[in-house]
Design an enzyme around this catalytic site. Structure first.
Site, mmCIF file in Angstrom:
data_model
loop_
_atom_site.group_PDB
_atom_site.id
_atom_site.type_symbol
_atom_site.label_atom_id
_atom_site.label_comp_id
_atom_site.label_asym_id
_atom_site.label_seq_id
_atom_site.Cartn_x
_atom_site.Cartn_y
_atom_site.Cartn_z
ATOM 1 N NE ARG A 155 -3.556 2.123 2.919
ATOM 2 C CZ ARG A 155 -4.856 2.145 2.614
ATOM 3 N NH1 ARG A 155 -5.398 1.126 2.010
ATOM 4 N NH2 ARG A 155 -5.601 3.188 2.919
ATOM 5 C CG HIS A 186 -8.183 1.081 -3.563
ATOM 6 N ND1 HIS A 186 -7.545 -0.042 -3.085
ATOM 7 C CD2 HIS A 186 -8.824 1.622 -2.478
ATOM 8 C CE1 HIS A 186 -7.770 -0.177 -1.805
ATOM 9 N NE2 HIS A 186 -8.537 0.821 -1.400
ATOM 10 C CD GLN A 191 -12.849 -1.016 -1.418
ATOM 11 O OE1 GLN A 191 -12.147 -0.876 -0.429
ATOM 12 N NE2 GLN A 191 -14.048 -1.592 -1.366
ATOM 13 C CG ASP A 228 -12.824 7.336 -1.996
ATOM 14 O OD1 ASP A 228 -12.995 7.165 -0.776
ATOM 15 O OD2 ASP A 228 -11.736 7.115 -2.569
ATOM 16 C CB CYS A 280 -13.694 2.199 -0.722
ATOM 17 S SG CYS A 280 -12.789 3.759 -0.711
ATOM 18 N NE ARG A 334 -9.980 -4.222 0.139
ATOM 19 C CZ ARG A 334 -9.242 -3.190 0.600
ATOM 20 N NH1 ARG A 334 -9.844 -2.072 1.001
ATOM 21 N NH2 ARG A 334 -7.934 -3.278 0.653
#
Length: 312
Positions: free
Chosen positions: A101, A128, A131, A224, A264, A292
């Site tokens: 990440r 991402h 996700q 988001d 998310c 996830r």
């Protein structure tokens, strides 16, 4: 050639479906497969703070019989004295896969080029993709399909979630709409890649400035945070710019009556989404968060099998 997962379009439509089918199976039968029994180790590296990514990968690797090695770059040589490719050459002698990440997509690409074990993008500034696997699994659970559905993302069109929706949604054969101010449009190269993919899968790509037009008739509405990590200095400007893209009850009412709301997380209630929406009947954010775990487990199993690191 080693298979990695750095961008959503690293998967074909058939491969994406294979992983989602496996994710559904692992959700039903959580300990159905343990290819990392031994335990074998997966390195999970964090440049950024994390809740869902850290927990889901740590728990998922353990579910698969393995040992998650959680590493903070602040307490390692990566990004300091050592290059991503050199770090990867060390890791590959000790671990089965590398999950990172980070900020720059280029770092992930350098790491992947320097190793023979799979590298997974657990989030970068550009994409991402883990996700999105969870999001697609969630959509299938509630809608029964992906191809032909219309999904609208509102807010910062250049953020990693918007750009991953373009690529993953196109791969799935969905009609992807991005609604964003003109100065926050997705990268043209990503739009071009998504359009090319959509042409082959029966999906479509549309970029909007008007949020009302983008949400009209949508099956899924997504947003988001307006202030991603690393953008804190732009907070005041962003809050002023994105106001009309806030997902509230009135905006959701312009989507299909059975439309899903997705985010998310973490969410800033009152900014990109109002509390009645995220806590309402159309919201599936908690299913999305749980998935996830299942989607990432499926991805790891699939990558380990494709790279011959475990028996298929």
């Amino acid at each position: 050639m080693t298979r990695h997962f750095l961008r959503d379009d690293d998967l074909t439509q058939d491969e994406q479906l294979e992983i989602l089918d496996l994710a559904d199976r692992l959700k039903r039968e959580r300990w159905a497969t343990q290819p990392l029994a031994g335990p074998r180790t997966v390195a999970v590296v964090f440049d950024k703070s994390s809740t869902r990514t850290r927990v889901s990968f740590a728990v998922g690797i353990a579910d698969l019989g393995g040992s998650p090695l959680i590493i903070s770059t602040a307490s390692s040589q990566l990004g300091g004295k050592e290059t991503p490719s050199d770090t990867a050459r060390v890791f590959e002698r000790m671990v089965e896969a590398i999950v990172w990440r980070t900020y720059a997509q280029s770092g992930l690409e350098e790491m992947a080029a320097g190793t023979t074990v799979p590298v997974v993008n657990a989030l970068s500034d550009d994409f991402h993709p883990c996700q999105l696997l969870a999001d697609l699994q969630t959509i299938r659970e509630h809608k029964g399909r992906l191809a032909g559905l219309t999904v609208t993302f509102l807010g910062d069109g250049a953020c990693n979630m918007a750009q991953s929706y373009l690529l993953a949604g196109a791969t799935a054969g969905m009609n992807v709409r991005i609604a964003a101010p003109a100065d926050y449009a997705p990268a043209p190269a990503v739009v071009a890649d998504a359009t090319r993919i959509a042409d082959s899968t029966g999906g479509s790509i549309e970029i909007f400035v008007d949020p009302q037009a983008a949400v009209a008739g949508a099956d899924i509405v997504v947003t988001d945070t307006w202030v991603s990590m690393g953008k804190e200095a732009e907070k005041a400007e962003r809050l002023a710019t994105f106001g009309e893209y806030r997902v509230n009850e009135a905006l959701m009412a312009t989507a299909n009556s059975d439309a899903l709301f997705m985010h998310c997380l973490p969410a800033d209630r009152g900014f990109e989404v109002t509390a009645p929406v995220i806590d309402g009947a159309q919201s599936v954010v908690w299913d999305e968060a749980e998935n996830r775990l299942h989607a990432q487990k499926a991805l790891l199993v699939w990558l380990l099998e494709k790279n011959g690191l475990v028996a298929a």
